[in-house]
Design an enzyme around this catalytic site. Structure first.
Site, PDB file in Angstrom:
ATOM      1  N   HIS A 140      -7.049   2.869   4.193  1.00 41.09           N
ATOM      2  CA  HIS A 140      -6.658   3.786   5.368  1.00 41.09           C
ATOM      3  C   HIS A 140      -7.867   4.182   6.163  1.00 41.09           C
ATOM      4  CE1 HIS A 140      -2.613   4.569   3.292  1.00 41.09           C
ATOM      5  NE2 HIS A 140      -2.320   5.064   4.475  1.00 41.09           N
TER       6      HIS A 140
ATOM      7  N   CYS B  17     -11.070   2.951   0.584  1.00 35.78           N
ATOM      8  CA  CYS B  17      -9.734   3.161   0.740  1.00 35.78           C
ATOM      9  C   CYS B  17      -9.082   2.505   2.188  1.00 35.78           C
ATOM     10  CB  CYS B  17      -9.419   4.611   0.924  1.00 35.78           C
ATOM     11  SG  CYS B  17      -7.714   5.237   1.505  1.00 35.78           S
TER      12      CYS B  17
ATOM     13  N   ASP C 140       0.877  -1.297   0.028  1.00 28.57           N
ATOM     14  CA  ASP C 140      -0.069  -0.011   0.030  1.00 28.57           C
ATOM     15  C   ASP C 140       1.043   1.147   0.063  1.00 28.57           C
ATOM     16  OD1 ASP C 140      -2.369   1.680   0.364  1.00 28.57           O
ATOM     17  OD2 ASP C 140      -2.174   1.581   2.441  1.00 28.57           O
ATOM     18  N   SER C 141       0.322   2.317  -0.279  1.00 28.18           N
ATOM     19  CA  SER C 141       1.279   3.576   0.067  1.00 28.18           C
ATOM     20  C   SER C 141       1.636   3.806   1.568  1.00 28.18           C
ATOM     21  CB  SER C 141       0.209   4.796  -0.441  1.00 28.18           C
ATOM     22  OG  SER C 141      -0.982   4.865   0.247  1.00 28.18           O
TER      23      SER C 141
ATOM     24  N   CYS D  77      -4.389  -1.521  -1.608  1.00 28.26           N
ATOM     25  CA  CYS D  77      -4.635  -0.137  -2.047  1.00 28.26           C
ATOM     26  C   CYS D  77      -5.738   0.356  -2.989  1.00 28.26           C
ATOM     27  CB  CYS D  77      -3.308   0.410  -2.200  1.00 28.26           C
ATOM     28  SG  CYS D  77      -3.454   2.137  -2.727  1.00 28.26           S
TER      29      CYS D  77
ATOM     30  N   GLU E 152      -1.723   8.445   8.542  1.00 20.31           N
ATOM     31  CA  GLU E 152      -0.381   8.339   8.697  1.00 20.31           C
ATOM     32  C   GLU E 152       0.183   9.183   9.875  1.00 20.31           C
ATOM     33  OE1 GLU E 152       1.728   6.589   6.735  1.00 20.31           O
ATOM     34  OE2 GLU E 152      -0.013   5.652   5.567  1.00 20.31           O
TER      35      GLU E 152
HETATM   36  N1  DGL Z   1      -4.863   3.235   1.176  1.00 24.11           N
HETATM   37  C1  DGL Z   1      -4.928   3.612  -0.274  1.00 24.11           C
HETATM   38  C2  DGL Z   1      -6.357   3.256  -0.799  1.00 24.11           C
HETATM   39  O1  DGL Z   1      -6.897   2.229  -0.406  1.00 24.11           O
HETATM   40  C3  DGL Z   1      -4.331   5.139  -0.685  1.00 24.11           C
HETATM   41  C4  DGL Z   1      -4.383   5.973   0.303  1.00 24.11           C
HETATM   42  C5  DGL Z   1      -3.507   7.356  -0.316  1.00 24.11           C
HETATM   43  O2  DGL Z   1      -2.308   7.059  -0.285  1.00 24.11           O
HETATM   44  O3  DGL Z   1      -3.889   8.179  -0.845  1.00 24.11           O
HETATM   45  O4  DGL Z   1      -7.026   3.848  -1.623  1.00 24.11           O
END
Ligand code: DGL
Length: 272
Positions: free
Chosen positions: A182, A180, A7-8, A70, A148
């Site tokens: 996150h 997402c 993931d990011s 992600c 984050e």
């Molecule tokens: N966790 C990621 C997602 O599921 C991306 C979050 C990001 O880096 O903007 O989309």
């Protein structure tokens, strides 16, 4: 089996955490691209190039399958990754289908990053499954920043979520799709704002189940055992995972401690 999950940032940890519940016997490499987070505000070209770099890194480490944990990277890069590499590569997309199938009349809100919302992949999905046009899309990029910073329940978080939802009458909605990875960390905040009747739907369970099917491995029959870690040593040993931030192994005690706290948070929010 060795499985790569990327993931990011720390969003993908929620997929890894779900995998600990359902596939506890496997070995994992978790890769968070902390140098480039957030992906949701980058161009498709940038996201594709990061995704290719990470996939090659994971292949060199000998993974037998990759989960793109992600939604943003999936919407931009999954087709190209599958074209280039022959191992199974699983993506994630907002769990719109279960939301539509599991509810009747009221509306459904999908929250995701701006890239996921803009890309054709989600539009195609809606075209296929949202026959009655019950689904609305709302970008929430700042939740990635908050996550984050390990800031999940602050007044700023609550104010931001409330503000994004201000133009909508949430009484008309029965479900919130967390598009997402996150966004999983904020389940208590959504509950505080929308109450207990709104369904919170994420794609983690579906992704892990799909991974098991693709790899032909059994799901655990005790998926609801509590998975928390009292110390970082246990986290590394019991769960057989190597962690990387943008290609660098995470060995620093305070970073490992952060990951331990995040796993425990994910356990706490899992059934919210
Ligand atoms: N966790 C990621 C997602 O599921 C991306 C979050 C990001 O880096 O903007 O989309």
């Amino acid at each position: 089996m060795k499985i790569g999950i990327f993931d990011s940032g720390i969003g993908g940890l929620s997929v890894l955490h779900e995998a600990y519940h359902y596939l506890p016997e496997q070995n994992y490499i978790f890769y968070a691209d902390t140098e480039h987070v957030p992906y949701g505000l980058k161009t498709p070209e940038q996201i594709l190039s990061y995704s290719i770099g990470i996939t090659e890194f994971l292949l060199e480490k000998g993974v037998e399958a990759i989960v793109v944990a992600c939604n943003t990277a999936t919407s931009v890069a999954i087709k190209e990754l599958r074209k280039r590499y022959s191992i199974p590569i699983l993506g994630m997309e907002p769990a719109v289908k279960p939301a539509v199938e599991g509810t009747e009349k009221k509306r459904i809100m999908v929250i995701a990053t701006p890239v996921t919302i803009r890309e054709d992949k989600l539009k195609d999905l809606l075209h296929r499954v949202d026959e009655n046009h019950r689904v609305d899309l709302l970008p929430m990029p700042r939740l990635v920043e908050f996550a984050e910073r390990t800031e999940f329940d602050s007044d700023d978080v609550i104010d931001y979520i409330k503000k994004q939802f201000e133009p909508y009458n949430m009484e008309e909605y029965c479900a919130l799709v967390l598009g997402c990875t996150h966004f999983n960390y904020f389940k208590p905040a959504y509950r505080q704002i929308f109450g207990d009747d709104t369904l919170l739907i994420d794609g983690n369970h579906g992704t892990v189940k799909h991974l098991a099917e693709v790899l032909g491995i059994e799901l655990s029959n005790t998926p609801d055992n509590v998975v928390t870690f009292d110390d970082t040593h246990k986290m590394l040993e019991l769960a057989k995972t190597e962690y990387y931030y943008s290609g660098k192994p995470i060995a620093d005690a305070s970073e490992l401690e952060r990951l331990r706290i995040l796993h425990n948070r994910l356990e706490f929010v899992r059934k919210k």
